[in-house]
Design a protein around this motif. Structure first.
Motif, short mmCIF file in Angstrom:
data_model
loop_
_atom_site.label_atom_id
_atom_site.label_comp_id
_atom_site.label_asym_id
_atom_site.label_seq_id
_atom_site.Cartn_x
_atom_site.Cartn_y
_atom_site.Cartn_z
N UNK A 107 53.33 -66.10 27.25
CA UNK A 107 53.05 -66.38 25.84
C UNK A 107 52.71 -65.07 25.12
N UNK A 108 51.92 -64.23 25.78
CA UNK A 108 51.55 -62.93 25.19
C UNK A 108 52.82 -62.11 24.91
N UNK A 109 53.73 -62.09 25.87
CA UNK A 109 55.00 -61.37 25.68
C UNK A 109 55.79 -61.97 24.51
N UNK A 110 55.79 -63.30 24.42
CA UNK A 110 56.53 -63.98 23.34
C UNK A 110 55.96 -63.63 21.97
N UNK A 111 54.63 -63.63 21.87
CA UNK A 111 53.98 -63.33 20.58
C UNK A 111 54.27 -61.89 20.17
N UNK A 185 41.27 -55.01 22.73
CA UNK A 185 42.70 -55.00 23.01
C UNK A 185 42.93 -55.46 24.46
N UNK A 186 43.72 -56.53 24.62
CA UNK A 186 44.01 -57.08 25.96
C UNK A 186 45.41 -56.73 26.43
N UNK A 187 46.32 -56.51 25.50
CA UNK A 187 47.70 -56.17 25.87
C UNK A 187 48.29 -55.25 24.81
N UNK A 188 49.20 -54.41 25.27
CA UNK A 188 49.84 -53.45 24.38
C UNK A 188 51.35 -53.52 24.63
N UNK A 189 52.14 -53.64 23.57
CA UNK A 189 53.57 -53.80 23.77
C UNK A 189 54.40 -52.85 22.94
N UNK A 190 55.63 -52.66 23.37
CA UNK A 190 56.59 -51.89 22.57
C UNK A 190 57.92 -52.63 22.58
#
Lengths: 203, 203
Positions: A107-111, A185-190
């Motif tokens: 879900x985190x990846x999807x958001x 911050x719990x996750x960081x994406x690019x």
């Protein structure tokens, strides 16, 4: 007792009667508090009154499971500008669980994916100096997604997404995004987003 | 007409009567075809008879939205060994849409994530030379997820996931995964999975 029962009829008269008995300083304080509240809401990127990026997508491109306003089963996330950054919030359902107490990583990846591609589209319109409801529509798809899970994300609280455009060049936009819970911050994406070919954006 | 109506009673007698009239070569061909079918099923990692990796997870860790067998709202994906690789299949729902005709990228990321962490757990048991139902339980969480979307993934067909363990060292397992539709690889992922701390795996 319902809402109307609480504030309607005699109770309402009591309330107005009460106003006559309070000190004018108190009323003045209330006015300032109300003005401050309005300032706080409008200062946060004006997003309470603006349309979300995703609400500009034409109907035939508004069914995405992550952010399509017309997908009744989907997450329907809404992204807004906040200065040079973009923001969105999402409150996971109890079944969006990984292990007890924590949010499912997919879900985190999807958001992160959907908020970032939405941001890429908004940034592309901005770069062209035109509004998001002008033709031709600019929609972006994900070429690559990277997520670092920095710490377990607690379930039961609203998650905050915040993105920044790292690079915009030709049909490609690179967006970096953080996902926070309780201010941490719990996750960081690019996300590397590329503009969708015209044959896919047409009806 | 139901199954029993079709093959029961007089019809069954007709079928047996027919057998006496066919050429022995045809019966021999049928026997070989049956043996070949049994070979094909068993050669594919014995997964028709084995339990999935995820079905070994203890109940309190079996609620994951992606792969928990006890999450009625989730994807409930099932992963199996196929030699040195692991496999899983998933048939997206019509609402798992990105744009018309294609699968939502967040779902693809979710499937790669869960199949890869399941594979990491199974590989860790294999490396320790013990069965997946032995104590202590080994569960893995995602430290990082990377997905390259190589081509749009068509909606309406069953997707095939195939993983390989790239590295296994200490509490870390790196897994590479492909997601295919109609025999073509549509996305390629890499997951760095780390063994969950004991305080999270205990009840």
């Amino acid at each position: 007792m319902g809402w109307k029962g609480r504030w309607g009829g005699k109770n309402r008269l009591h309330l107005f009667g009460l106003v006559g008995h309070v000190h004018p300083t108190f009323l003045s304080f209330c006015s300032y508090a109300m003005l401050y509240a309005i300032f706080c809401i409008t200062a946060r990127g004006d997003n309470m009154t603006e349309k979300a990026f995703q609400d500009y997508y034409p109907d035939h491109l508004a069914h995405c499971y992550g952010c399509g306003r017309l997908n009744e089963y989907g997450h329907q996330i809404k992204s807004y500008w906040d200065g040079d950054e973009s923001i969105a919030t999402f409150h996971p359902k109890p079944y969006h669980i990984a292990i007890p107490g924590y949010v499912y990583g997919g879900l985190i990846a999807s958001l992160i994916d959907c908020h970032s591609t939405g941001t890429a589209a908004a940034a592309a319109y901005r770069a062209e100096g035109r509004a998001m409801d002008t033709e031709p529509p600019l929609r972006f798809v994900t070429a690559s997604l990277h997520v670092d899970y920095l710490k377990p994300t607690p379930l039961g609280v609203t998650l905050d997404l915040r993105s920044r455009v790292k690079e915009i060049k030709g049909r490609k936009v690179v967006v970096t995004t953080t996902l926070s819970a309780n201010g941490e911050i719990c996750a960081r994406g690019e996300v590397v987003a590329v503009q969708m070919p015209e044959h896919l954006t047409s009806k």
